[in-house]
Structures are given as C-alpha cells and as structure tokens.
Design an enzyme around this catalytic site. Structure first.
Site, PDB file in Angstrom:
ATOM      1  N   HIS A 110       2.024  64.725  24.560  1.00  0.00           N
ATOM      2  CA  HIS A 110       3.363  64.445  25.114  1.00  0.00           C
ATOM      3  C   HIS A 110       3.849  65.534  26.086  1.00  0.00           C
ATOM      4  O   HIS A 110       4.127  65.275  27.246  1.00  0.00           O
ATOM      5  CB  HIS A 110       4.383  64.345  23.988  1.00  0.00           C
ATOM      6  CG  HIS A 110       4.079  63.322  22.958  1.00  0.00           C
ATOM      7  ND1 HIS A 110       4.176  61.964  23.174  1.00  0.00           N
ATOM      8  CD2 HIS A 110       3.686  63.460  21.664  1.00  0.00           C
ATOM      9  CE1 HIS A 110       3.870  61.306  22.059  1.00  0.00           C
ATOM     10  NE2 HIS A 110       3.567  62.187  21.139  1.00  0.00           N
TER      11      HIS A 110
HETATM   12  O1  RIB Z   1       7.970  62.663  20.336  1.00  0.00           O
HETATM   13  C1  RIB Z   1       7.145  63.692  20.807  1.00  0.00           C
HETATM   14  C2  RIB Z   1       7.926  64.940  21.013  1.00  0.00           C
HETATM   15  O2  RIB Z   1       8.484  65.382  19.770  1.00  0.00           O
HETATM   16  C3  RIB Z   1       7.057  66.123  21.498  1.00  0.00           C
HETATM   17  O3  RIB Z   1       7.843  66.992  22.260  1.00  0.00           O
HETATM   18  C4  RIB Z   1       6.642  66.787  20.212  1.00  0.00           C
HETATM   19  O4  RIB Z   1       6.357  68.176  20.397  1.00  0.00           O
HETATM   20  C5  RIB Z   1       7.894  66.627  19.392  1.00  0.00           C
HETATM   21  O5  RIB Z   1       8.776  67.696  19.725  1.00  0.00           O
END
Ligand code: RIB
Ligand code: CA
Length: 322
Positions: free
Chosen positions: A251
């Site tokens: 992500h």
């Molecule tokens: O949903 C994914 C996000 O939430 C990413 O930033 C992961 O590190 C968590 O913080």
C-alpha cells in the site's frame, strides 16, 4: 549541438507522515533511496498499525537501515481525534514490523512534537511548496490544521494512502484502515481544501507482489532488499489469505512510487466525502466516481497503476542502499 538533456523536474520538498508498519517500511526505504527526486525534510510518526512508541521506533529503524540518519524523525499523536484507538498488530506484528528482528536504533527522535513541527514548518514554508505523503491515520496533519489553519498555505499537495470504493474495505466491509482509524482527522484535512490525492485500495490492491517480483527484489542482493523481502514475505500472508489474492499489496510504497513516477498512475478528479457517523459505514470514503451528485471535485482519486513498474522502481532503488 548538445543533445537536449531530459528536463529534470525540481526535487519534491517532502514530509512523510507514517505509522510503520510493514508496508510503511518499504515506502520509507524507497523514499530514502531517492534523494535526487525527494528532499525529505522529516518523517513524522503517528499511532496506527501499532502504538506511537513503536511506530516512532520503527521509523528510526528505517532511516538507520537506509543509511539516512540525516532525516529527523518526530513523534506525533498517540491516539485518534475522537474515536477509540485501534491497531493492526495482527497484520504488522506486535513490534509493528514483521519478518525482521528489531532493536533500539542509535539515533534518537528529534526533540519536539510532530504536530508542532508541521505547524512551524508549513507556516514558514513558501506558498504551496511542501508535499506531504500520508501513510497512516491523518491525525498529525489534522491537529496542525486545527491549531493553525493558515499553514495550508505552505502545502503543495497531500498524497494519501487511504480510502476504498470499488472493491470494499480492508478493516470493515466498506472502510480502509487509515481512514477507519481516524475518520475525523481525514475529514478535517478534506475540509481544509488542501490539494488532495488519494491512493485507495482500488489501486493498491492491483499493485501486488508475486513469486517473480519477490525473486526480483531478492536478486538485488543488498541487506536492504533482503529486509524488504523478509518483511513482505511475512506481511502479505494475511491479505493473501483474507482476499484469496495471488499476492500481497505494498500500500504505502505505492504513494512514494506515485511521487517518483506519476506517469505510471491514473485516476480521476472526483467528489469524495468521509462518513464519521458511528455505525456500519464508519470511516467509509464515499467516492462519487460518476459525478452523480454534481458536487465539485475535491480529490484526485487514483485507481490504476503500473504494478511491474512499481517493483522495477523498488528493485532499482533498493540496489542503491546497503
Ligand atoms: O489499509 C492499508 C494502510 O493501513 C497502510 O498504510 C498500512 O500501513 C496501514 O496503515
Ligand atoms: Ca501505514
């Protein structure tokens, strides 16, 4: 006649706000390995995946492992604005970064709170000059904007990993973790009118690891690339099992890749709102992709990206680190 040199864009004046977090670590490695394009002023940390003392420690670990102890790390908000705190240790491990051993880094935190750092820095910055990469709950930036709304003048763009529309959420059926962990903060940032770009699950769930891509990273054969592979191998199992996906998402690294290679991403300016009401849609981002509400667009909503391009970039940059 000398060949026309490629026009080099000016370096991005950048603050990374983060809750490391396995994928945050990968994002931080990628960013700190890109000093020509990203002038990182500071890393500001927030509670999110795990408690603040661990996210702040993990950010210090990232800069130690990346050989970038020139980058100051500030600790910020230890809890969301309104809702009860939630964490994601089941995904990121009790220490907040899974797959590798952690230790107490040598370099300490910068003195002062991250929120005050944001107020002072953005307040003094030239107009529309600083980019913020938001990789966790947006609590720090929201508190800074509440304290001194006029700091918005110093912001060029806020690029958020967060939100979900087309394929549902990852912490509830409709909400993504960063928004769900502090929807009131995200609503404050949205209402401030700063230029906003979201990279939601819509795109990050398309930029997945694979056997070949993990082998590609392992082939870089630096300690940093080995750490990234070990972290990803441990981190992706949760989402692969939950969603039955062929690979796991990175992500937060997608945000840094967007800053470095925006041409590898695409989306649409749309109107988006955030549900802060207690209930089944708490933390949902309501993305009006087809403009049916006839409301003015308030975010750039990115929903396509070049997956192999991300891993090629990550491999190339990890080769620069020890
Ligand atoms: O949903 C994914 C996000 O939430 C990413 O930033 C992961 O590190 C968590 O913080
Ligand atoms: Ca994160």
């Amino acid at each position: 006649m000398a060949a026309a040199s490629a026009i080099q864009a000016a370096p991005i004046d950048l603050i990374i706000d983060t809750d490391p977090g396995a994928d945050d670590l990968v994002a931080l490695f990628l960013a700190m390995a890109s000093p020509d394009e990203l002038k990182i002023r500071a890393i500001t940390t927030v509670a999110g995946n795990v408690r603040l003392e661990k996210t702040a420690r993990n950010a210090r670990l990232a800069r130690e492992w990346a050989g970038r102890e020139d980058v100051p790390v500030y600790a910020g908000a230890g809890r969301p604005l309104v809702r009860a705190p939630i964490y994601a240790a089941e995904v990121h491990g009790e220490e907040g970064v899974t797959g590798v051993e952690v230790h107490e880094p040598k370099q300490p935190l910068a003195s002062g709170n991250a929120v005050q750092y944001l107020v002072d820095t953005l307040g003094a910055a030239p107009p529309h000059s600083v980019t913020l990469a938001m990789l966790g709950p947006q609590t720090n930036l929201a508190l800074a904007l509440i304290q001194r709304p006029e700091i918005a003048q110093g912001i060029k763009e806020v690029v958020v990993m967060g939100g979900a529309h087309f394929n549902g959420g990852n912490i509830t059926p409709v909400a993504e973790f960063n928004l769900y962990a502090d929807p009131h903060a995200a609503a404050v940032v949205l209402a401030s009118g700063v230029p906003l770009t979201y990279l939601p699950l819509d795109v990050t769930h398309k930029l997945l690891t694979s056997e070949a891509r993990l082998k590609q990273l392992a082939g870089v054969n630096t300690q940093a690339s080995k750490r990234v592979v070990d972290i990803l191998n441990a981190y992706i199992t949760h989402d692969m099992a939950l969603y039955g996906m062929p690979g796991g998402p990175v992500h937060d690294a997608s945000v840094i890749a967007y800053l470095l290679r925006p041409q590898q991403f695409s989306g649409r300016r749309i109107h988006m709102s955030i549900d802060t009401r207690e209930g089944p849609t708490f933390g949902q981002t309501v993305a009006d992709w087809y403009g049916v509400l006839k409301q003015p667009a308030n975010v750039m909503w990115v929903e396509e990206g070049d997956a192999q391009g991300l891993f090629d970039l990550l491999s190339e940059r990890l080769a620069r680190l020890k």
